[in-house]
Every structure is written in structure tokens, then in C-alpha cells.
Design a protein around this motif. Structure first.
Motif, PDB file in Angstrom:
ATOM      1  N   GLN A 124      84.696 -22.762  67.345  1.00 22.62           N
ATOM      2  CA  GLN A 124      85.277 -21.721  68.198  1.00 22.62           C
ATOM      3  C   GLN A 124      86.474 -21.058  67.532  1.00 22.62           C
ATOM      4  N   LYS A 125      87.346 -21.874  66.910  1.00 19.98           N
ATOM      5  CA  LYS A 125      88.524 -21.323  66.248  1.00 19.98           C
ATOM      6  C   LYS A 125      88.134 -20.394  65.100  1.00 19.98           C
ATOM      7  N   SER A 126      87.043 -20.720  64.415  1.00 21.47           N
ATOM      8  CA  SER A 126      86.648 -19.909  63.258  1.00 21.47           C
ATOM      9  C   SER A 126      86.291 -18.482  63.656  1.00 21.47           C
ATOM     10  N   LEU A 127      85.878 -18.297  64.918  1.00 20.43           N
ATOM     11  CA  LEU A 127      85.522 -16.956  65.381  1.00 20.43           C
ATOM     12  C   LEU A 127      86.743 -16.058  65.499  1.00 20.43           C
ATOM     13  N   ARG A 128      87.918 -16.675  65.554  1.00 20.41           N
ATOM     14  CA  ARG A 128      89.163 -15.904  65.696  1.00 20.41           C
ATOM     15  C   ARG A 128      89.926 -15.800  64.377  1.00 20.41           C
ATOM     16  N   ASP A 129      89.303 -16.275  63.304  1.00 18.67           N
ATOM     17  CA  ASP A 129      89.975 -16.341  62.003  1.00 18.67           C
ATOM     18  C   ASP A 129      89.246 -15.422  61.022  1.00 18.67           C
ATOM     19  N   ASP A 130      89.871 -14.304  60.687  1.00 11.19           N
ATOM     20  CA  ASP A 130      89.230 -13.335  59.793  1.00 11.19           C
ATOM     21  C   ASP A 130      88.860 -13.945  58.443  1.00 11.19           C
ATOM     22  N   ARG A 167      85.582 -16.305  59.481  1.00 11.97           N
ATOM     23  CA  ARG A 167      84.631 -15.929  60.521  1.00 11.97           C
ATOM     24  C   ARG A 167      83.248 -15.682  59.922  1.00 11.97           C
ATOM     25  N   ASP A 191      91.159 -26.070  73.070  1.00 11.52           N
ATOM     26  CA  ASP A 191      91.247 -26.733  71.769  1.00 11.52           C
ATOM     27  C   ASP A 191      91.146 -28.247  71.910  1.00 11.52           C
ATOM     28  N   HIS A 200      86.584 -19.623  76.856  1.00 14.00           N
ATOM     29  CA  HIS A 200      86.334 -18.397  77.627  1.00 14.00           C
ATOM     30  C   HIS A 200      84.928 -17.862  77.385  1.00 14.00           C
TER      31      HIS A 200
END
Length: 256
Positions: free
Chosen positions: A134-140, A143, A216, A223
Motif C-alpha cells: 500500500q505504501k509503495s502506491l504513494r511513493d513515486d 510505484r 500502517d 482507504h
């Protein structure tokens, strides 16, 4: 979940083993030392469960070496700081840093990203893998580089954080209160937030029980599941965490 209640019935052959002695009654650091000694003395011939407070790189070394040899893949095992010495989110930060290091040093470790990158783990490792996806989706920076998840008996939602609308469906904690490996008494020692010294999850969350509601820590509360890589989820029937895993699988299926 009511439709899975039959999975809480242990196989008759399993029952023939008799009662499984419980090790979930000692001080956390002492318990960790016991696990590590067991693993080291067996020369990694046994695979044992991991937790936010227990385990070492030796625990799954034999299995990962076998996978690397049999499937001709690169396996990267990341150690992380443990509670109670370093509570949430230390283990998550360490694992995430390990993933980013592996991706940045792919050529040096014979990792061909073009063929895919899978992340995975058992129990707490499954939790950390789900959160990292999930965190990787918010990390340019990374991602889209994770192409799959392997979640084995993952910890996905802390029971104090159950949304009211789900409580009537998340029944595996009650249905498996007498399970041989992880009965409710043992689970309470893992998860009693009021007893930081003896509780694994209490130690991991430290003095901040509100973190149980943080995606986390409880990734099922994210979400959105949009954009997540495909996941293989291995679920154990007599596991208090079983229904949370089924819920996660159902959410992901809706995206396919």
C-alpha cells in the motif's frame, strides 16, 4: 465469517498429536531468545512463526535458499528492529528501507526487476508486506515496481479496530478460541494492549493503542485497495486471524 465456521474443526489426524505445549507465557525478550535458540540449534531445519517482537534472519533461511535454488530467483530477507525495544513503526520502516535498497541495488544482487518483484511474509511478515504494498502506491520512487504479494496467515486487522459493520462477520477469533496452536489465551498474550511487557502487539504499539486504527498497522482499514498488485493469500482454518484474511481477499477480488 459464518460460512467458514467449518474450517475451525481440526482434522482428526491433527488431534491425535495431543495438546501442544504453550510457549506464550514468558517475558517477551526471554521468549525471543528461546525462539532464536530453537532455530539455531536446529540449523534452520524448522520454520517458525515470526512476530513484531520475535524471530531472526535464520528462521526462514532454509526455505528461502530452497526457493532461490529451485525457482532460480533472487530472495532478499530483511531483518528488522523488534519491540519492545523499538515499537511501531520501526519494523515497518526497516522493511520498507530494505525493499528500496534491494530495488536500488538490483544489478548487484542479480535481481531482474523486469521479470517481477514479489514481496511476502508469514504472520507479522504478511502484515508488513501488505502495508508495504500500500505504501509503495504513494511513493513515486517505487510505484508500480511490486508485481505481487504473498501473504501467509497474515495479521491484517487488530480486533479493537473492527468497524461496527464488520463485527458480525469477523468471527474467527471466537470460533478458534480453543485452537491447538494459537488459542484465545495465547492470542490475548499477543494482543493485550494494557500489558506492554507481556503482550506482543501491546509491546509493538507501545503506549499508543490508537495506532491499532492506523492502516500502517491494520492494512484492512486502508482507504482504497485500488492499484495493489495481485496477491496470493494463504489462510489457516483454525486461525483467529482467518476471517480478516478472507475479508482482504474479497476486497481484492472485486478489483479483478
Amino acid at each position: 465469517m459464518a460460512q467458514y465456521a467449518s474450517l475451525s474443526e481440526p482434522d482428526p489426524e491433527w488431534l491425535k498429536l495431543g495438546p501442544i505445549p504453550s510457549l506464550y507465557t514468558t517475558d517477551i525478550v526471554e521468549f525471543r531468545n528461546t525462539w532464536n535458540a530453537m532455530c539455531d540449534s536446529a540449523n534452520s531445519q524448522v520454520e517458525i512463526d515470526d512476530c513484531f517482537c520475535l524471530g531472526s534472519l535464520n528462521d526462514n533461511d532454509k526455505m528461502l535458499r530452497s526457493l532461490a535454488e529451485d525457482l532460480r530467483i533472487t530472495c532478499v530477507s530483511v531483518d528488522y528492529r523488534k519491540a519492545p525495544e523499538t515499537p511501531f513503526p520501526a519494523s515497518l520502516d526497516d522493511d520498507y528501507a530494505g525493499l528500496k535498497w534491494a530495488l536500488a541495488n538490483a544489478k548487484n544482487i542479480s535481481l531482474d526487476i523486469s521479470k517481477g518483484v514479489l514481496i511476502g511474509g508469514l504472520s507479522a511478515g504478511g502484515n508488513l508486506s501488505a502495508v508495504i504494498a500500500q505504501k509503495s502506491l504513494r511513493d513515486d520512487e517505487i510505484r508500480g515496481k511490486i508485481t505481487g504479494q504473498l501473504l501467509i496467515s497474515p495479521f491484517l486487522l487488530y480486533h479493537t479496530a473492527y468497524p461496527d459493520r464488520w463485527k458480525s462477520e469477523l468471527l474467527s477469533k471466537k470460533q478458534n478460541e480453543d485452537a491447538m496452536i494459537l488459542p484465545d489465551k495465547a492470542l490475548e498474550l499477543y494482543t493485550d494492549l494494557c500489558n506492554v511487557r507481556r503482550s506482543m502487539i501491546g509491546a509493538y504499539l507501545g503506549d499508543k493503542p490508537e495506532n491499532a486504527f492506523n492502516p500502517d498497522f491494520s492494512p484492512l482499514l486502508a482507504h482504497s485497495f485500488e492499484g495493489l498488485p495481485p496477491a496470493y493469500i494463504q489462510i489457516a482454518g483454525c486461525d483467529p486471524l482467518r476471517d480478516e484474511a478472507f475479508y482482504t481477499a474479497n476486497f481484492l477480488k472485486r478489483l479483478v
